[in-house]
Design a protein around this motif. Structure first.
Motif, PDB file in Angstrom:
ATOM      1  N   UNK A 275      45.617  16.029  27.920  1.00 34.76           N
ATOM      2  CA  UNK A 275      45.540  17.463  28.148  1.00 34.76           C
ATOM      3  C   UNK A 275      46.228  17.809  29.446  1.00 34.76           C
ATOM      4  N   UNK A 276      45.975  19.005  29.904  1.00 28.96           N
ATOM      5  CA  UNK A 276      46.600  19.420  31.156  1.00 28.96           C
ATOM      6  C   UNK A 276      46.086  18.610  32.329  1.00 28.96           C
ATOM      7  N   UNK A 277      44.801  18.290  32.326  1.00 30.01           N
ATOM      8  CA  UNK A 277      44.209  17.570  33.457  1.00 30.01           C
ATOM      9  C   UNK A 277      43.468  16.323  33.025  1.00 30.01           C
ATOM     10  N   UNK A 278      43.366  16.060  31.740  1.00 30.26           N
ATOM     11  CA  UNK A 278      42.599  14.910  31.261  1.00 30.26           C
ATOM     12  C   UNK A 278      43.542  13.780  30.863  1.00 30.26           C
ATOM     13  N   UNK A 319      46.166   6.077  41.613  1.00 29.17           N
ATOM     14  CA  UNK A 319      45.997   6.868  40.405  1.00 29.17           C
ATOM     15  C   UNK A 319      44.528   6.902  40.004  1.00 29.17           C
ATOM     16  N   UNK A 320      43.926   8.072  40.103  1.00 33.33           N
ATOM     17  CA  UNK A 320      42.575   8.307  39.618  1.00 33.33           C
ATOM     18  C   UNK A 320      41.574   7.311  40.191  1.00 33.33           C
ATOM     19  N   UNK A 321      41.745   6.952  41.434  1.00 28.26           N
ATOM     20  CA  UNK A 321      40.814   6.046  42.110  1.00 28.26           C
ATOM     21  C   UNK A 321      40.696   4.714  41.377  1.00 28.26           C
ATOM     22  N   UNK A 322      41.794   4.250  40.809  1.00 24.09           N
ATOM     23  CA  UNK A 322      41.817   2.955  40.134  1.00 24.09           C
ATOM     24  C   UNK A 322      42.607   1.960  40.967  1.00 24.09           C
TER      25      UNK A 322
END
Length: 643
Positions: A275-278, A319-322
């Protein structure tokens, strides 16, 4: 009374025999049906044995003996099928047919005679009842004679039917013995005949074949037992290791990393936007094949192309706290896919492998040796060495500014007496800065209100006449900068290049930001190619050394000396990669410094202008092929333009 009792016994026996005969016939028909099914089954088996050769087994290597054996077995099964067909026909004629004839002829005859006897007995009873009702007082001789004649006829008919019925019951006792034995004789003889023909057909010619097949099966079984034992020992060895090896990233503190890989395979997490943010992360199996990154989903037979790695760049990303995430960028600078490794070892090796592949090392004759040599060069770079390499015999436009003499409009460098140690040029452990050039968006955020710099001099503001004498633009990428201890020799630039390139290779930093280097007669400016915002600038007078790499002609470096406080100067070396030869940039810098010197003497400036070619608007034009490459850089980052 005795006859009636005996008749009931015979009738009960005939009923039991009829029921048993029906059951026996069903059993024999089942045997016959099974034999027919055997014929069809053996025929289908023969076809399947021949179909083995046509199967496209992925691991069918070494099946030649199996194929030839199955073909021979198919012929044997076909011959056996002929015997089975003949056996089925014999069973039908000698086993099933006799019992059917017994049931349809003898048992049906007894049943029919029983019905006739019962009908005759009923007619006799009716005639006797009629005779018994004749009147006693008024006798009619004529009527009496008719009734008596009717009774006599009924009795004769009953007597005849009873005799036939009794004879059939007596004969049935003998016929049932024949009916029970004859089908089994036919069944047994048919089976014996089948086995005899089979023995005669196969006993002699099959012995050798069956012996060879048995030996082959035994040999394969021995190989299987040996392989099973080896696998058992291997499993024990694998299971004897500690539990830590199953723990992800168990050796994160000091993993052994192979930086010479030109191919790599393993599971990675692929980032997908939903999605836009997912986003979602899918764990998939990745592997490299030539210059391509392939992905094989679970359950798929083969992999598909995910990314062409030629001339791509790879770098670590947050990236995304990974943890252990890295991104592959296309040659055009467009962000590609984002992947996550399981541990530090996999993370480092994937980055190194992709970087090696992006250099197209796999196309060389010995890619492993090339990868080892390149990485050994990078590892050796962390150890200080006496000199950068072979001494440059002719420094061409790369100059030591402090040791240059002008002779006949040519620059002749003075030879250095000795090559200084690397520790005399750069202090050990000096940090290297890779992000001195900020992205344009960050620079604008930090410098709101700053004016744009138009390298073509069309900003509407009046410039100094001297500044308009030289404006030369080059497309460069910043590689790194570091503090240096000396600016007396160009060796400091070579040492800085070596350490910067080595550090980028060791730390897997391959992505660079593109800028425009504008050389004027007063300063050097780094300009953002999209926004035309000046990112940073250096006074040309503060540039004390500049040189191009001796082997990689696209590398250019210069030393800037600035005063931090009275009596204290700081020196820093800056390293860039250019889209053209670095010597052309050095030529432009040297020309700018000559203009600065000539500016002090109007006659010297006029002489310089008369000796150098100028453009139509009165600016200095670089010599030789430089002028052929002075195209505008807007929309094309691989060319240079002249302001």
């Amino acid at each position: 009374m005795y006859t009636r009792s005996l008749l009931s016994v015979f009738e009960e026996d005939a009923g039991t025999l009829t029921e048993y005969t029906n059951q026996l016939l069903q059993a024999m028909q089942r045997v016959y049906g099974a034999q027919n099914e055997m014929c069809l089954a053996t025929q289908q088996l023969s076809k399947q044995l021949l179909a083995y050769e046509k199967q496209n087994f992925a691991l069918g290597k070494g099946d030649e003996e199996v194929i030839s054996s199955l073909q021979y077995f198919s012929k044997v099964v076909d011959e056996l099928n002929i015997l089975h067909t003949e056996l089925a026909k014999q069973l039908a004629d000698t086993m099933v047919l006799p019992i059917i004839q017994f049931r349809e002829k003898d048992l049906t005859e007894v049943s029919t005679l029983k019905d006739l006897f019962s009908l005759a007995s009923n007619e006799h009873d009716v005639s006797m009842a009629k005779y018994s009702r004749l009147p006693k007082k008024r006798e009619n001789e004529k009527l009496k004679a008719e009734v008596a004649k009717e009774v006599a006829s009924a009795r004769r008919k009953q007597h005849l039917s009873s005799l036939q019925y009794y004879c059939a019951l007596n004969a049935l006792q003998y016929r049932k013995r024949i009916a029970m034995m004859e089908p089994m004789l036919g069944y047994t003889r048919s089976q014996i005949n089948f086995f005899k023909k089979g023995a005669e057909m196969f006993s002699k010619k099959m012995d050798g074949f069956l012996s060879s097949v048995s030996n082959m099966v035994q040999s394969v079984q021995e190989e299987l037992d040996s392989e099973a034992e080896a696998m058992r020992v291997s499993q024990q060895d694998l299971l004897s290791v500690g539990e830590s090896i199953y723990t992800p990233d168990f050796d994160a503190a000091s993993p052994y990393i192979n930086r010479n890989l030109i191919q790599k395979a393993g599971y990675l997490n692929l980032r997908n936007k939903t999605g836009l943010v997912t986003t979602t992360w899918d764990r998939l199996y990745f592997f490299t094949q030539g210059g391509n990154l392939m992905c094989q989903p679970r359950g798929a037979v083969a992999g598909g192309l995910i990314q062409d790695l030629d001339n791509c760049s790879v770098m670590a990303v947050d990236c995304e706290d990974r943890r252990y995430c890295f991104q592959i960028t296309t040659p055009t600078g467009k962000p590609g896919i984002t992947l996550q490794a399981e541990g530090k070892k996999e993370y480092e090796e994937w980055i190194c492998a992709i970087n090696n592949i992006s250099r197209q090392i796999y196309l060389t004759d010995n890619p492993e040796a090339v990868a080892i040599r390149l990485n050994q060069t990078a590892l050796q770079a962390v150890t200080p060495i006496t000199s950068f390499g072979k001494k440059q015999e002719i420094l061409s436009p790369s100059q030591n500014v402090k040791n240059v003499e002008m002779q006949n409009d040519r620059m002749v460098p003075q030879e250095s007496d000795s090559i200084p140690e690397s520790t005399e040029l750069i202090a050990p452990g000096t940090p290297i800065q890779f992000d001195i050039v900020l992205p344009a968006t960050e620079f604008l955020d930090q410098n709101r209100g700053g004016r744009r710099t138009n390298p073509f001099g069309e900003d509407g503001q009046e410039e100094d006449e001297a500044d308009s004498l030289l404006q030369q633009m080059f497309v460069v990428r910043f590689l790194g900068s570091m503090a240096v201890k000396s600016d007396d020799t160009v060796e400091v630039i070579y040492e800085a290049m070596r350490q910067v390139l080595a550090a980028r290779a060791i730390h897997n930093i391959f992505r660079t930001a593109e800028s425009h280097l504008l050389v004027t007669s007063s300063d050097l400016k780094l300009i953002d190619p999209q926004t035309q915002v000046t990112r940073t600038s250096f006074e040309l007078a503060s540039v004390t050394q500049f040189a191009a790499h001796q082997e990689n002609k696209r590398l250019i470096g210069f030393v800037v000396c600035t005063s931090e406080s009275p009596g204290e100067d700081s020196m820093s070396a800056y390293v860039f990669e250019s889209n053209t030869e670095g010597e052309k940039i050095c030529y432009a810098i040297n020309l700018g410094k000559e203009i600065i010197e000539a500016r002090k003497d109007p006659e010297a400036l006029a002489q310089l202008m008369s000796s150098m070619p100028l453009t139509n608007d009165g600016k200095f034009k670089l010599l030789n092929e430089q002028s052929e490459e002075n195209n505008t850089v807007h929309g094309d980052g691989d060319q240079e333009s002249e302001a």
